[in-house]
Design a protein around this motif. Structure first.
Motif, PDB file in Angstrom:
ATOM      1  N   ILE A 102      32.900  42.630 109.653  1.00  0.00           N
ATOM      2  CA  ILE A 102      32.387  42.188 108.355  1.00  0.00           C
ATOM      3  C   ILE A 102      30.876  41.967 108.448  1.00  0.00           C
ATOM      4  O   ILE A 102      30.120  42.388 107.560  1.00  0.00           O
ATOM      5  CB  ILE A 102      33.105  40.923 107.864  1.00  0.00           C
ATOM      6  N   ALA A 103      30.419  41.322 109.517  1.00  0.00           N
ATOM      7  CA  ALA A 103      28.981  41.074 109.686  1.00  0.00           C
ATOM      8  C   ALA A 103      28.195  42.381 109.765  1.00  0.00           C
ATOM      9  O   ALA A 103      27.123  42.516 109.155  1.00  0.00           O
ATOM     10  CB  ALA A 103      28.727  40.223 110.926  1.00  0.00           C
ATOM     11  N   VAL A 104      28.701  43.362 110.487  1.00  0.00           N
ATOM     12  CA  VAL A 104      28.018  44.656 110.602  1.00  0.00           C
ATOM     13  C   VAL A 104      27.976  45.354 109.246  1.00  0.00           C
ATOM     14  O   VAL A 104      26.943  45.909 108.850  1.00  0.00           O
ATOM     15  CB  VAL A 104      28.681  45.541 111.676  1.00  0.00           C
ATOM     16  N   VAL A 105      29.077  45.326 108.514  1.00  0.00           N
ATOM     17  CA  VAL A 105      29.114  45.943 107.185  1.00  0.00           C
ATOM     18  C   VAL A 105      28.103  45.273 106.260  1.00  0.00           C
ATOM     19  O   VAL A 105      27.360  45.948 105.535  1.00  0.00           O
ATOM     20  CB  VAL A 105      30.547  45.899 106.593  1.00  0.00           C
ATOM     21  N   ILE A 106      28.041  43.953 106.280  1.00  0.00           N
ATOM     22  CA  ILE A 106      27.065  43.238 105.442  1.00  0.00           C
ATOM     23  C   ILE A 106      25.651  43.639 105.825  1.00  0.00           C
ATOM     24  O   ILE A 106      24.821  43.933 104.957  1.00  0.00           O
ATOM     25  CB  ILE A 106      27.271  41.713 105.549  1.00  0.00           C
ATOM     26  N   TRP A 107      25.347  43.659 107.099  1.00  0.00           N
ATOM     27  CA  TRP A 107      24.005  44.053 107.564  1.00  0.00           C
ATOM     28  C   TRP A 107      23.672  45.455 107.058  1.00  0.00           C
ATOM     29  O   TRP A 107      22.575  45.692 106.544  1.00  0.00           O
ATOM     30  CB  TRP A 107      23.960  43.987 109.093  1.00  0.00           C
ATOM     31  N   ASN A 108      24.617  46.374 107.188  1.00  0.00           N
ATOM     32  CA  ASN A 108      24.389  47.763 106.753  1.00  0.00           C
ATOM     33  C   ASN A 108      24.227  47.887 105.238  1.00  0.00           C
ATOM     34  O   ASN A 108      23.539  48.799 104.770  1.00  0.00           O
ATOM     35  CB  ASN A 108      25.523  48.668 107.230  1.00  0.00           C
ATOM     36  N   ARG A 109      24.836  46.996 104.478  1.00  0.00           N
ATOM     37  CA  ARG A 109      24.667  47.024 103.021  1.00  0.00           C
ATOM     38  C   ARG A 109      23.293  46.471 102.617  1.00  0.00           C
ATOM     39  O   ARG A 109      22.713  46.915 101.644  1.00  0.00           O
ATOM     40  CB  ARG A 109      25.778  46.242 102.327  1.00  0.00           C
ATOM     41  N   LEU A 110      22.796  45.488 103.353  1.00  0.00           N
ATOM     42  CA  LEU A 110      21.514  44.855 103.013  1.00  0.00           C
ATOM     43  C   LEU A 110      20.301  45.637 103.522  1.00  0.00           C
ATOM     44  O   LEU A 110      19.272  45.721 102.845  1.00  0.00           O
ATOM     45  CB  LEU A 110      21.465  43.431 103.560  1.00  0.00           C
ATOM     46  N   ARG A 111      20.425  46.189 104.723  1.00  0.00           N
ATOM     47  CA  ARG A 111      19.268  46.808 105.392  1.00  0.00           C
ATOM     48  C   ARG A 111      18.512  47.827 104.530  1.00  0.00           C
ATOM     49  O   ARG A 111      17.275  47.769 104.465  1.00  0.00           O
ATOM     50  CB  ARG A 111      19.728  47.434 106.711  1.00  0.00           C
ATOM     51  N   PRO A 112      19.162  48.782 103.859  1.00  0.00           N
ATOM     52  CA  PRO A 112      18.413  49.798 103.115  1.00  0.00           C
ATOM     53  C   PRO A 112      17.597  49.239 101.946  1.00  0.00           C
ATOM     54  O   PRO A 112      16.631  49.870 101.520  1.00  0.00           O
ATOM     55  CB  PRO A 112      19.495  50.750 102.590  1.00  0.00           C
ATOM     56  N   ALA A 113      17.959  48.073 101.449  1.00  0.00           N
ATOM     57  CA  ALA A 113      17.280  47.505 100.285  1.00  0.00           C
ATOM     58  C   ALA A 113      16.091  46.616 100.654  1.00  0.00           C
ATOM     59  O   ALA A 113      15.408  46.103  99.775  1.00  0.00           O
ATOM     60  CB  ALA A 113      18.276  46.706  99.450  1.00  0.00           C
ATOM     61  N   LEU A 114      15.860  46.446 101.943  1.00  0.00           N
ATOM     62  CA  LEU A 114      14.789  45.552 102.408  1.00  0.00           C
ATOM     63  C   LEU A 114      13.660  46.353 103.048  1.00  0.00           C
ATOM     64  O   LEU A 114      13.900  47.427 103.614  1.00  0.00           O
ATOM     65  CB  LEU A 114      15.369  44.561 103.426  1.00  0.00           C
ATOM     66  N   PRO A 115      12.443  45.816 103.010  1.00  0.00           N
ATOM     67  CA  PRO A 115      11.335  46.513 103.675  1.00  0.00           C
ATOM     68  C   PRO A 115      11.624  46.706 105.166  1.00  0.00           C
ATOM     69  O   PRO A 115      12.111  45.794 105.839  1.00  0.00           O
ATOM     70  CB  PRO A 115      10.148  45.564 103.474  1.00  0.00           C
ATOM     71  N   ALA A 116      11.319  47.885 105.660  1.00  0.00           N
ATOM     72  CA  ALA A 116      11.561  48.202 107.077  1.00  0.00           C
ATOM     73  C   ALA A 116      10.768  47.283 108.003  1.00  0.00           C
ATOM     74  O   ALA A 116      11.149  47.094 109.161  1.00  0.00           O
ATOM     75  CB  ALA A 116      11.217  49.663 107.349  1.00  0.00           C
ATOM     76  N   SER A 117       9.691  46.712 107.504  1.00  0.00           N
ATOM     77  CA  SER A 117       8.844  45.841 108.333  1.00  0.00           C
ATOM     78  C   SER A 117       9.497  44.497 108.628  1.00  0.00           C
ATOM     79  O   SER A 117       9.053  43.782 109.530  1.00  0.00           O
ATOM     80  CB  SER A 117       7.502  45.608 107.629  1.00  0.00           C
ATOM     81  N   LEU A 118      10.550  44.144 107.903  1.00  0.00           N
ATOM     82  CA  LEU A 118      11.218  42.859 108.121  1.00  0.00           C
ATOM     83  C   LEU A 118      12.413  43.030 109.040  1.00  0.00           C
ATOM     84  O   LEU A 118      13.198  43.966 108.884  1.00  0.00           O
ATOM     85  CB  LEU A 118      11.681  42.269 106.792  1.00  0.00           C
TER      86      LEU A 118
END
Length: 138
Positions: A102-118
């Motif tokens: 679940i944690a990995v899925v959440i991370w993968n859902r959030l990552r593309p919407a955030l600046p790569a620098s963060l």
């Protein structure tokens, strides 16, 4: 400029069953115990999302926490809250909905919407004593 970590806490409620269809019932029971209940069981998940990066000199933010809350609501809460993860979500139809997954899925859902620098890290509390943390494995 030095980096700072900001955090947003949220919660959601969901049911799941831990089960490996390649195993027989005895092995599933041995490995997953009461978490293998065929009628499912639920958790009150507590989620912490952390972003690490420099403070923007114009805004004073690492990232707008209101925008982060909106993103978490759209990508996580609307998708998983008050759902049976095994039956109601595409992500867990074939993926065992362990706290780790679940944690990995959440991370993968959030990552593309955030600046790569963060830098992004997710902590998921399944119970008061059991929690997992994922930062993308970098």
């Amino acid at each position: 400029m030095s980096e700072l970590t900001i955090c947003r806490a949220e919660h959601f409620n969901a049911a799941h069953r831990l089960h490996n269809p390649a195993w027989d019932e005895a092995r599933n029971q041995q490995v997953f115990g009461k978490c293998n209940n065929p009628n499912y069981h639920g958790h009150n998940y507590n989620l912490e999302v952390r972003l690490t990066g420099p403070i923007d000199p114009e805004t004073g933010y690492v990232y707008d926490l209101k925008a982060l809350g909106t993103l978490i609501k759209r990508e996580v809460l609307n998708r998983f809250d008050h759902k049976n993860l095994n039956l109601d979500t595409e992500e867990f139809r074939v993926l065992n909905p362990t706290a780790e997954n679940i944690a990995v899925v959440i991370w993968n859902r959030l990552r593309p919407a955030l600046p790569a620098s963060l830098k992004l890290a997710v902590t998921l509390h399944e119970t008061d004593r059991n929690f997992v943390e994922y930062d993308g494995g970098a």
